[in-house]
Scaffold this motif. Structure first.
Motif, PDB file in Angstrom:
ATOM      1  N   GLY A 199      55.444  28.132  33.258  1.00  0.00           N
ATOM      2  CA  GLY A 199      54.533  27.890  34.374  1.00  0.00           C
ATOM      3  C   GLY A 199      54.673  28.924  35.477  1.00  0.00           C
ATOM      4  O   GLY A 199      53.672  29.375  36.058  1.00  0.00           O
ATOM      5  N   SER A 200      55.908  29.338  35.754  1.00  0.00           N
ATOM      6  CA  SER A 200      56.137  30.307  36.833  1.00  0.00           C
ATOM      7  C   SER A 200      55.645  31.700  36.456  1.00  0.00           C
ATOM      8  O   SER A 200      55.042  32.405  37.283  1.00  0.00           O
TER       9      SER A 200
ATOM     10  N   ILE B 231      51.296  35.919  37.006  1.00  0.00           N
ATOM     11  CA  ILE B 231      50.268  36.746  36.367  1.00  0.00           C
ATOM     12  C   ILE B 231      48.884  36.413  36.919  1.00  0.00           C
ATOM     13  O   ILE B 231      48.098  37.303  37.272  1.00  0.00           O
ATOM     14  N   MET B 232      48.586  35.134  37.019  1.00  0.00           N
ATOM     15  CA  MET B 232      47.258  34.711  37.491  1.00  0.00           C
ATOM     16  C   MET B 232      47.019  35.074  38.951  1.00  0.00           C
ATOM     17  O   MET B 232      45.879  35.251  39.376  1.00  0.00           O
TER      18      MET B 232
ATOM     19  N   GLY C 237      40.264  36.276  33.055  1.00  0.00           N
ATOM     20  CA  GLY C 237      39.778  36.824  31.797  1.00  0.00           C
ATOM     21  C   GLY C 237      40.673  37.890  31.207  1.00  0.00           C
ATOM     22  O   GLY C 237      40.602  38.160  30.008  1.00  0.00           O
ATOM     23  N   THR C 238      41.548  38.489  32.047  1.00  0.00           N
ATOM     24  CA  THR C 238      42.514  39.460  31.514  1.00  0.00           C
ATOM     25  C   THR C 238      43.724  38.737  30.930  1.00  0.00           C
ATOM     26  O   THR C 238      44.544  39.335  30.257  1.00  0.00           O
ATOM     27  N   TYR C 239      43.810  37.450  31.226  1.00  0.00           N
ATOM     28  CA  TYR C 239      44.838  36.562  30.690  1.00  0.00           C
ATOM     29  C   TYR C 239      44.128  35.308  30.186  1.00  0.00           C
ATOM     30  O   TYR C 239      42.955  35.079  30.487  1.00  0.00           O
TER      31      TYR C 239
ATOM     32  N   ASP D   8      52.888  46.623  30.040  1.00  0.00           N
ATOM     33  CA  ASP D   8      53.479  47.188  31.248  1.00  0.00           C
ATOM     34  C   ASP D   8      52.960  46.502  32.510  1.00  0.00           C
ATOM     35  O   ASP D   8      53.487  46.723  33.599  1.00  0.00           O
ATOM     36  N   GLN D   9      51.954  45.652  32.352  1.00  0.00           N
ATOM     37  CA  GLN D   9      51.494  44.822  33.467  1.00  0.00           C
ATOM     38  C   GLN D   9      52.140  43.439  33.419  1.00  0.00           C
ATOM     39  O   GLN D   9      52.409  42.838  34.454  1.00  0.00           O
ATOM     40  N   ILE D  10      52.399  42.960  32.206  1.00  0.00           N
ATOM     41  CA  ILE D  10      52.907  41.598  32.013  1.00  0.00           C
ATOM     42  C   ILE D  10      54.403  41.488  32.274  1.00  0.00           C
ATOM     43  O   ILE D  10      54.864  40.605  33.012  1.00  0.00           O
ATOM     44  N   LEU D  11      55.189  42.379  31.672  1.00  0.00           N
ATOM     45  CA  LEU D  11      56.645  42.217  31.696  1.00  0.00           C
ATOM     46  C   LEU D  11      57.278  42.379  33.072  1.00  0.00           C
ATOM     47  O   LEU D  11      58.146  41.567  33.450  1.00  0.00           O
ATOM     48  N   PRO D  12      56.920  43.392  33.867  1.00  0.00           N
ATOM     49  CA  PRO D  12      57.590  43.572  35.162  1.00  0.00           C
ATOM     50  C   PRO D  12      57.423  42.404  36.129  1.00  0.00           C
ATOM     51  O   PRO D  12      58.215  42.245  37.065  1.00  0.00           O
TER      52      PRO D  12
END
Length: 356
Positions: A232-233, A238-239, A245-247, A260-264
Motif C-alpha cells: 500500500g505504501s 507511485i500514484m 494510467g502509467t500504473y 528507473d521510475q518505480i524502484l527509487p
C-alpha cells in the motif's frame, strides 16, 4: 570472537526448509528423519528451547492471554547468542533480535511437519511440546513486528528487547553483521518475503492473536496486514508522483512506468521512531526492492484482484530486471522470491504439497 556466535538463525531455517523439500521430493524416510531432527535442533538452539529459562520470559501481565502463550519465546541471532539470552555480557548480542529473521510461514511449516511425523521426533520431545514453542514465537513475533515496524513497512536491522516486559518496549541498541539498528538495510531486508510466505502457504492461518500492554485481546494481526503496509505504501508513493494510467489500472494511451521510475521511490518511504533512518537498502539490490515485490502477492483491501495482479506484475518485472545479482545476499533473495512470484514455492506437506 566470531567463532562463538554459532550458525545464523536465518540460514538455519532456510536450510531446514530445504531438507523438508528434499525429503518430500525424494520420498526418502532417511531424509525425512533427518529433516525432523533438524527441525527439533532449530527449536532447541535457534529458538532457544534447550535452555528455556534463559531464552524465554513470562508475560508481564497475563490479562486474558491463554496459559499456553504466557511464556514468550522469540528467536535468537544465532545458535549461541541473542534473543532473551544474556550470557555473553556483550550489548550487541544479549537481548538482541534481528526482526528480519522472523519467519512465521517456515515455523508454521515446521510445526505441521512435526505433527505429520511424530514418530520421528527424538526423545524426550513431543510434537505438542515443540509445536507450542513455535506457536509462542509466531505469536510474540507478530505482536512485536506490529509495534516496531513502520506503518510503511520498514523495520530496524536489529532490536534490543527488554529483559523484563513486552518485547516491543525495547530500544535501538544492538548492532551486528556490519549493519546498524534504526535502519532497514540488508539484515532487515528479508522480512517482506518471509512474512508474505506465511500468507501464501497458510492464508487462513497467517496471523496471531494481538494483545495490548495489559494483556487484553486486540483481535488478530498477521501476514496480510504487514504485507499490505509495504504494498500500500509503495503504491501510494507511485500514484502521488506519476500520471494516472502509467500504473495500474493501465491506460493503453500512455506509456507504463519504467523500472528507473518505480524502484527509487522505495527510498522515500516514511520512517518512524522505531526505524528512524527508514528504508536505506539500495532499491537496485535484490535485498532492497525484489524482496518487497513478494508483498504484492497478498490481497490488498480496496484493490480489485485484476488490478492487484497488474501491480504485482509491474513491480516484479521492474525489480527482477533492475536489481543486481553479484552477491550471495542478492542471489539468495532472488532465488526464493522468484519462486514465490512464479508460483513455484509449493508447500512441502504430504497432504497439501504438490511437486508439479
Amino acid at each position: 570472537g566470531l567463532g562463538d556466535m554459532g550458525s545464523a538463525t536465518d540460514g538455519d531455517q532456510d536450510a531446514v526448509t530445504g531438507l523438508i523439500y528434499l525429503a518430500e521430493i525424494t520420498d526418502s524416510d532417511e531424509v525425512r528423519r533427518y529433516a525432523v531432527h533438524s527441525i527439533t535442533a532449530f527449536i532447541l538452539e535457534d529458538i532457544g528451547y534447550a535452555d528455556k529459562d534463559q531464552n524465554s520470559r513470562a508475560v508481564p501481565v497475563t490479562g486474558n492471554i491463554p496459559k499456553a502463550l504466557q511464556t514468550m519465546f522469540l528467536w535468537r541471532g544465532g545458535t549461541c547468542w541473542g534473543g532473551y539470552d544474556r550470557s555473553s555480557k556483550n550489548q550487541n548480542r544479549d537481548l538482541c533480535i534481528c526482526p528480519g529473521y522472523f519467519s512465521p510461514g517456515q515455523w508454521r511449516l515446521f510445526k505441521k511437519y512435526l505433527e505429520a511425523h511424530p514418530d520421528l521426533i527424538p526423545e524426550p520431545y513431543t510434537s505438542a511440546e515443540l509445536g507450542m514453542v513455535l506457536e509462542s514465537a509466531i505469536t510474540w513475533g507478530y505482536n512485536t513486528i506490529n509495534r516496531i515496524a513502520c506503518p510503511t513497512g520498514p523495520v530496524s536491522n536489529w532490536w534490543t528487547v527488554p529483559d523484563q516486559g513486552w518485547p516491543w518496549n525495547g530500544e535501538l541498541k544492538c548492532r551486528n553483521s556490519g549493519t546498524p539498528s534504526g535502519s532497514h538495510y540488508s539484515d532487515a531486508g528479508r522480512i517482506p518475503w518471509r512474512i508474505a510466505l506465511d500468507y501464501l502457504w497458510f492464508p487462513s492461518e497467517a496471523h496471531a492473536p494481538l494483545y495490548d500492554d495489559e494483556g487484553r485481546s486486540l483481535g488478530r494481526w498477521g501476514a496480510k496486514e504487514y504485507s499490505n503496509r509495504w504494498a500500500g505504501s509503495w503504491m501510494k508513493l507511485i500514484m502521488s508522483q506519476f500520471p494516472n494510467g502509467t500504473y495500474p489500472p493501465f491506460d493503453s494511451a500512455v506509456r507504463p512506468l519504467r523500472m528507473d521510475q518505480i524502484l527509487p521511490v522505495l527510498s522515500k518511504l516514511e520512517p518512524c521512531p522505531t526505524c528512524p533512518e527508514g528504508f536505506t537498502a539500495p532499491p537496485w539490490n535484490a535485498w532492497g526492492s525484489y524482496t518487497v515485490a513478494a508483498a504484492f502477492q497478498v490481497p490488498l483491501d480496496g484493490v480489485e484482484a485484476s488490478t492487484m495482479q497488474q501491480w504485482t506484475d509491474l513491480i516484479a518485472s521492474a525489480a527482477a530486471d533492475g536489481t543486481n545479482t553479484g552477491q550471495y545476499f542478492d542471489l539468495g533473495q532472488q532465488i526464493i522470491v522468484s519462486q514465490m512470484l512464479g508460483g513455484r514455492a509449493w508447500l512441502p506437506l504430504p497432504a497439501n504439497g504438490s511437486k508439479a
